[in-house]
Design a protein around this motif. Structure first.
Motif, PDB file in Angstrom:
ATOM      1  N   THR A  10      45.719  34.631  42.547  1.00 61.20           N
ATOM      2  CA  THR A  10      46.690  34.206  41.535  1.00 61.20           C
ATOM      3  C   THR A  10      47.962  33.640  42.157  1.00 61.20           C
ATOM      4  O   THR A  10      48.579  32.724  41.618  1.00 61.20           O
ATOM      5  CB  THR A  10      47.011  35.431  40.637  1.00 61.20           C
ATOM      6  N   ASP A  51      38.842  33.907  44.436  1.00 67.02           N
ATOM      7  CA  ASP A  51      39.208  35.081  43.653  1.00 67.02           C
ATOM      8  C   ASP A  51      38.890  36.254  44.566  1.00 67.02           C
ATOM      9  O   ASP A  51      37.815  36.310  45.164  1.00 67.02           O
ATOM     10  CB  ASP A  51      38.325  35.143  42.402  1.00 67.02           C
ATOM     11  N   SER A  52      39.788  37.209  44.661  1.00 67.05           N
ATOM     12  CA  SER A  52      39.572  38.259  45.661  1.00 67.05           C
ATOM     13  C   SER A  52      38.350  39.114  45.336  1.00 67.05           C
ATOM     14  O   SER A  52      37.798  39.766  46.204  1.00 67.05           O
ATOM     15  CB  SER A  52      40.821  39.107  45.852  1.00 67.05           C
ATOM     16  N   GLY A  80      44.458  37.649  46.668  1.00 73.11           N
ATOM     17  CA  GLY A  80      44.347  38.137  45.294  1.00 73.11           C
ATOM     18  C   GLY A  80      44.543  39.651  45.262  1.00 73.11           C
ATOM     19  O   GLY A  80      44.284  40.347  46.247  1.00 73.11           O
TER      20      GLY A  80
END
Ligand SMILES: NC(=O)C[C@H](N)C(=O)O
Length: 161
Positions: A10, A51-52, A80
């Motif tokens: 993010t 995205d983690s 993330g």
């Protein structure tokens, strides 16, 4: 000299439709540093943009190789928040004898309300004073890699006690 490794999340303004797809972003970590008119020496490199939740141990291995291959002893990793604690633990256990700080944001880096600049500033400041080890810098606090978890309800990182 600080070496910054970016991995997505993010904080880079990346929004995830679901675990499979990410939207494009028009914001980068350099933009925050540029806007803050920082005057310290740094290098920056993108290791991956994920995205983690999609980060695997192979990705973490790659990240560790990047930490090892730089001469810098102060490393900032943008990441993330979902699996930040897992990556911190993976790195911390290796005892790399460098100061490594992971940071991310809860609100999209591309949003005007983002917590990204505050979190980055706090992490970069801490990085310059902390002794070699791996840490998470979030919510205006420093957490050691072996005593941290994310509270999904409050969107805060906490010590395990
Ligand atoms: N706040 C975040 O960074 C969540 C994000 N989707 C992640 O990669 O974990």
């Amino acid at each position: 000299m600080i070496h910054i490794l970016t991995t997505g999340g993010t904080i880079e303004g990346l929004d995830y439709i679901d675990d499979g797809g990410i939207t494009s972003s028009n914001v980068g970590i350099e933009d925050f540093l540029y806007k803050a008119n920082v005057d310290f020496e740094y290098t920056i490199s993108s290791v991956f943009k994920k995205d983690s939740r999609a980060i695997t141990d192979d990705d973490r291995k790659l990240l560790v190789s990047k930490i090892k291959e730089t001469n810098a002893t102060k490393i900032l990793i943008t990441h993330g928040t979902f699996t930040m604690e897992d990556t911190a633990k993976y790195i911390g256990k290796l005892n790399l004898n460098k100061t490594i700080v992971l940071v991310g944001s809860f609100i999209l880096g591309s949003s005007v309300d983002t917590d990204a600049p505050f979190n980055l500033g706090y992490a970069i400041s801490s990085l310059q004073f902390l002794k070699p080890d791996a840490y998470i810098a979030m919510n205006g606090q420093i957490f050691n890699w072996n005593n941290v978890s994310k509270n999904l309800e409050t969107n805060k990182f906490e010590r395990n006690e």
